[in-house]
Scaffold this motif. Structure first.
Motif, PDB file in Angstrom:
ATOM      1  N   ARG A 167       0.807  -1.217   0.000  1.00 29.57           N
ATOM      2  CA  ARG A 167       0.000   0.000   0.000  1.00 29.57           C
ATOM      3  C   ARG A 167       0.839   1.265   0.000  1.00 29.57           C
ATOM      4  NH1 ARG A 167      -5.359   0.450   1.197  1.00 29.57           N
ATOM      5  NH2 ARG A 167      -4.899   2.596   0.651  1.00 29.57           N
ATOM      6  N   ASP A 168       2.033   1.210   0.576  1.00 31.86           N
ATOM      7  CA  ASP A 168       2.870   2.394   0.677  1.00 31.86           C
ATOM      8  C   ASP A 168       3.661   2.585  -0.619  1.00 31.86           C
ATOM      9  OD1 ASP A 168       5.152   4.197   1.410  1.00 31.86           O
ATOM     10  OD2 ASP A 168       4.198   4.069   3.389  1.00 31.86           O
ATOM     11  N   ARG A 169       3.670   3.815  -1.107  1.00 34.26           N
ATOM     12  CA  ARG A 169       4.368   4.114  -2.350  1.00 34.26           C
ATOM     13  C   ARG A 169       5.850   3.740  -2.283  1.00 34.26           C
ATOM     14  NH1 ARG A 169       5.029  10.201  -4.955  1.00 34.26           N
ATOM     15  NH2 ARG A 169       6.239   9.574  -6.792  1.00 34.26           N
ATOM     16  N   ALA A 170       6.442   3.871  -1.097  1.00 39.26           N
ATOM     17  CA  ALA A 170       7.868   3.582  -0.935  1.00 39.26           C
ATOM     18  C   ALA A 170       8.175   2.098  -1.114  1.00 39.26           C
ATOM     19  CB  ALA A 170       8.340   4.047   0.433  1.00 39.26           C
ATOM     20  N   ASP A 171       7.159   1.244  -1.045  1.00 40.93           N
ATOM     21  CA  ASP A 171       7.376  -0.200  -1.155  1.00 40.93           C
ATOM     22  C   ASP A 171       7.148  -0.743  -2.563  1.00 40.93           C
ATOM     23  OD1 ASP A 171       7.866  -0.318   1.594  1.00 40.93           O
ATOM     24  OD2 ASP A 171       5.725  -0.500   2.042  1.00 40.93           O
ATOM     25  N   VAL A 172       6.694   0.094  -3.490  1.00 42.34           N
ATOM     26  CA  VAL A 172       6.284  -0.375  -4.814  1.00 42.34           C
ATOM     27  C   VAL A 172       7.450  -0.951  -5.608  1.00 42.34           C
ATOM     28  CG1 VAL A 172       5.408   0.359  -7.072  1.00 42.34           C
ATOM     29  CG2 VAL A 172       4.241   1.082  -4.982  1.00 42.34           C
ATOM     30  N   ILE A 173       8.580  -0.241  -5.658  1.00 33.73           N
ATOM     31  CA  ILE A 173       9.715  -0.698  -6.469  1.00 33.73           C
ATOM     32  C   ILE A 173      10.218  -2.047  -5.969  1.00 33.73           C
ATOM     33  CG2 ILE A 173      12.107  -0.228  -7.126  1.00 33.73           C
ATOM     34  CD1 ILE A 173      11.425   2.714  -7.204  1.00 33.73           C
ATOM     35  N   ALA A 174      10.357  -2.198  -4.656  1.00 28.32           N
ATOM     36  CA  ALA A 174      10.811  -3.465  -4.089  1.00 28.32           C
ATOM     37  C   ALA A 174       9.828  -4.589  -4.400  1.00 28.32           C
ATOM     38  CB  ALA A 174      11.002  -3.331  -2.587  1.00 28.32           C
ATOM     39  N   ALA A 175       8.521  -4.249  -4.387  1.00 27.07           N
ATOM     40  CA  ALA A 175       7.505  -5.257  -4.691  1.00 27.07           C
ATOM     41  C   ALA A 175       7.611  -5.727  -6.134  1.00 27.07           C
ATOM     42  CB  ALA A 175       6.115  -4.675  -4.422  1.00 27.07           C
ATOM     43  N   ILE A 176       7.831  -4.790  -7.057  1.00 24.87           N
ATOM     44  CA  ILE A 176       7.976  -5.150  -8.471  1.00 24.87           C
ATOM     45  C   ILE A 176       9.203  -6.036  -8.672  1.00 24.87           C
ATOM     46  CG2 ILE A 176       8.435  -4.224 -10.784  1.00 24.87           C
ATOM     47  CD1 ILE A 176       6.726  -1.788  -9.991  1.00 24.87           C
ATOM     48  N   GLU A 177      10.278  -5.709  -7.991  1.00 26.87           N
ATOM     49  CA  GLU A 177      11.503  -6.514  -8.098  1.00 26.87           C
ATOM     50  C   GLU A 177      11.288  -7.923  -7.560  1.00 26.87           C
ATOM     51  OE1 GLU A 177      14.334  -4.127  -6.079  1.00 26.87           O
ATOM     52  OE2 GLU A 177      14.750  -2.819  -7.819  1.00 26.87           O
ATOM     53  N   ARG A 178      10.457  -8.056  -6.516  1.00 28.90           N
ATOM     54  CA  ARG A 178      10.225  -9.386  -5.936  1.00 28.90           C
ATOM     55  C   ARG A 178       9.517 -10.321  -6.902  1.00 28.90           C
ATOM     56  NH1 ARG A 178       9.019  -6.582  -1.174  1.00 28.90           N
ATOM     57  NH2 ARG A 178       6.771  -6.818  -1.464  1.00 28.90           N
ATOM     58  N   VAL A 179       8.701  -9.774  -7.801  1.00 28.07           N
ATOM     59  CA  VAL A 179       7.995 -10.642  -8.756  1.00 28.07           C
ATOM     60  C   VAL A 179       8.763 -10.791 -10.070  1.00 28.07           C
ATOM     61  CG1 VAL A 179       5.749 -10.090  -7.755  1.00 28.07           C
ATOM     62  CG2 VAL A 179       6.564  -8.770  -9.720  1.00 28.07           C
ATOM     63  N   GLY A 180       9.994 -10.275 -10.121  1.00 22.89           N
ATOM     64  CA  GLY A 180      10.821 -10.474 -11.311  1.00 22.89           C
ATOM     65  C   GLY A 180      11.067  -9.239 -12.137  1.00 22.89           C
TER      66      GLY A 180
END
Length: 396
Positions: free
Chosen positions: A121-134
């Motif tokens: 939900r937090d904007r600061a976590d988006v890039i890391a989340a995208i990297e986690r899925v490849g």
């Protein structure tokens, strides 16, 4: 049997086919508008009103609950369940399948193959989340979208960030999912009825469109699934609590990847693609199961004080390893094993001769205190309430 089809679209192809199939088999059937029900909780027993009058008796219902009325529709289905009327799709199954995040959480617990997925939900976590899925490209999905609406392919990291930020600014919840490139513009829809796949079709997108939904212009063809795809579809539907479901799967390099489980699958595309009487299969399944209404098992098993349902994991160091169920001492402790799960296989009502192995999981019913004592590493809760500490709040 006397069957009610809960639908707000009496003239849709799916509703008409189900009604016709029931009539052709000699059943009494009515199509009832879901929104015209009233849930009656004023008497001694759960009851329903329809168009302001008490509803007559039905042997079974077939819910066709639209996405826009999920809350009220599932409340109506739940009331039928409390009245011991059979439904192939449970109220909780419909609710779970409508929320993509909840559905993914449930399926992942049971080792169902799915595209890598994350939710933040937090904007600061988006890039890391995208990297986690490849990494990009990624698929961004609204949690409650249907028919391909709210499914977006973001080709780059910057585009993905912008899309997610925009959707979150409008208070939309989104999933971030790995883009399965080998299945671009193509997926499988398997129609599950009971414990088998009765029909399947491949949907192929047209042009540059990556979504293969028929409503997006995709073309369809009937296919015969191999054992892995059939097993994945049936397990996904059953785990979700659905006995009639459309299971959408991607054709990954390493096998089937379940995308979605639909509790009210359309019949027109798949019947015409396969030339099979799927509506008839659904009616026959309901007819065969009508004597066994869906019940909330946990609700029924936990009404006795001190008794309940719990899962006992057989640890490698446990003295249960190598013993049969009969030798385990569970019966002597007033505990009954309902199922034994070993990997992805589930053995219902396991026999006393079954030998327990490390990693097995036993779903049990019995005395809660006895079962708590069998779960290692957990402190047993004390019933005594402690005094408030002298310093009830610590500075951060």
């Amino acid at each position: 049997m006397k069957l009610a089809i809960l639908s707000r679209a009496p003239r849709s192809y799916s509703t008409q086919r189900l009604r016709t199939a029931a009539l052709d088999r000699g059943h009494e059937v009515k199509v009832l508008n879901t929104l015209r029900f009233g849930i009656d909780l004023s008497g001694d027993e759960p009851d329903l009103q329809f168009r302001g009058k008490r509803l007559s008796h039905y042997d079974a219902i077939l819910p066709r609950i639209g996405n826009s009325i999920t809350y009220f529709g599932t409340a109506v289905v739940r009331q039928f369940e409390q009245m011991d009327v059979y439904t192939p799709n449970t109220s909780w199954g419909i609710t779970n399948s409508r929320d993509k995040l909840r559905a993914t959480q449930i399926l992942s617990r049971h080792h169902i193959g799915m595209p890598a997925t994350t939710f933040v939900r937090d904007r600061a976590d988006v890039i890391a989340a995208i990297e986690r899925v490849g990494g990009a490209p990624v698929v961004i999905k609204l949690l409650e979208g249907t028919q391909g609406i709210g499914v977006i392919l973001a080709p780059t990291l910057k585009v993905a960030e912008a899309i997610i930020e925009t959707l979150q600014s409008t208070r939309q919840n989104v999933l971030i999912q790995r883009f399965v490139s080998e299945s671009k513009g193509r997926d499988i829809r398997a129609l599950v009825v009971g414990d088998r796949v009765v029909a399947a079709m491949r949907r192929v997108a047209q042009g540059d469109e990556f979504r293969s939904n028929v409503h997006r212009g995709g073309i369809v063809e009937g296919v015969t699934l191999d054992e892995d795809y059939e097993r994945a579809a049936v397990r996904a539907a059953q785990i979700m609590g659905l006995r009639v479901a459309g299971v959408d799967m991607l054709e990954g390099n390493e096998g089937p990847l379940v995308m979605e489980v639909n509790s009210s699958p359309g019949l027109e595309g798949i019947e015409r693609a396969t030339d099979l009487d799927i509506a008839g299969s659904i009616i026959d399944h309901i007819d065969n199961q009508v004597a066994f209404p869906e019940i909330d098992v946990r609700q029924r098993l936990t009404v006795s004080t001190g008794y309940g349902v719990a899962e006992i994991a057989v640890q490698a160091a446990s003295d249960l390893v190598g013993k049969t169920l009969g030798e385990s001492g569970l019966r002597e402790r007033d505990i009954s094993a309902l199922t034994l799960q070993r990997g992805t296989s589930v053995i219902p009502n396991p026999h006393s001769r079954h030998v327990l192995e490390a990693g097995d999981r036993l779903l049990c019913f019995g005395k809660l205190e006895e079962m708590r004592s069998m779960i290692p590493g957990r402190r047993r809760r004390t019933r005594r309430v402690k005094k408030l500490p002298a310093e009830p709040i610590h500075e951060a």
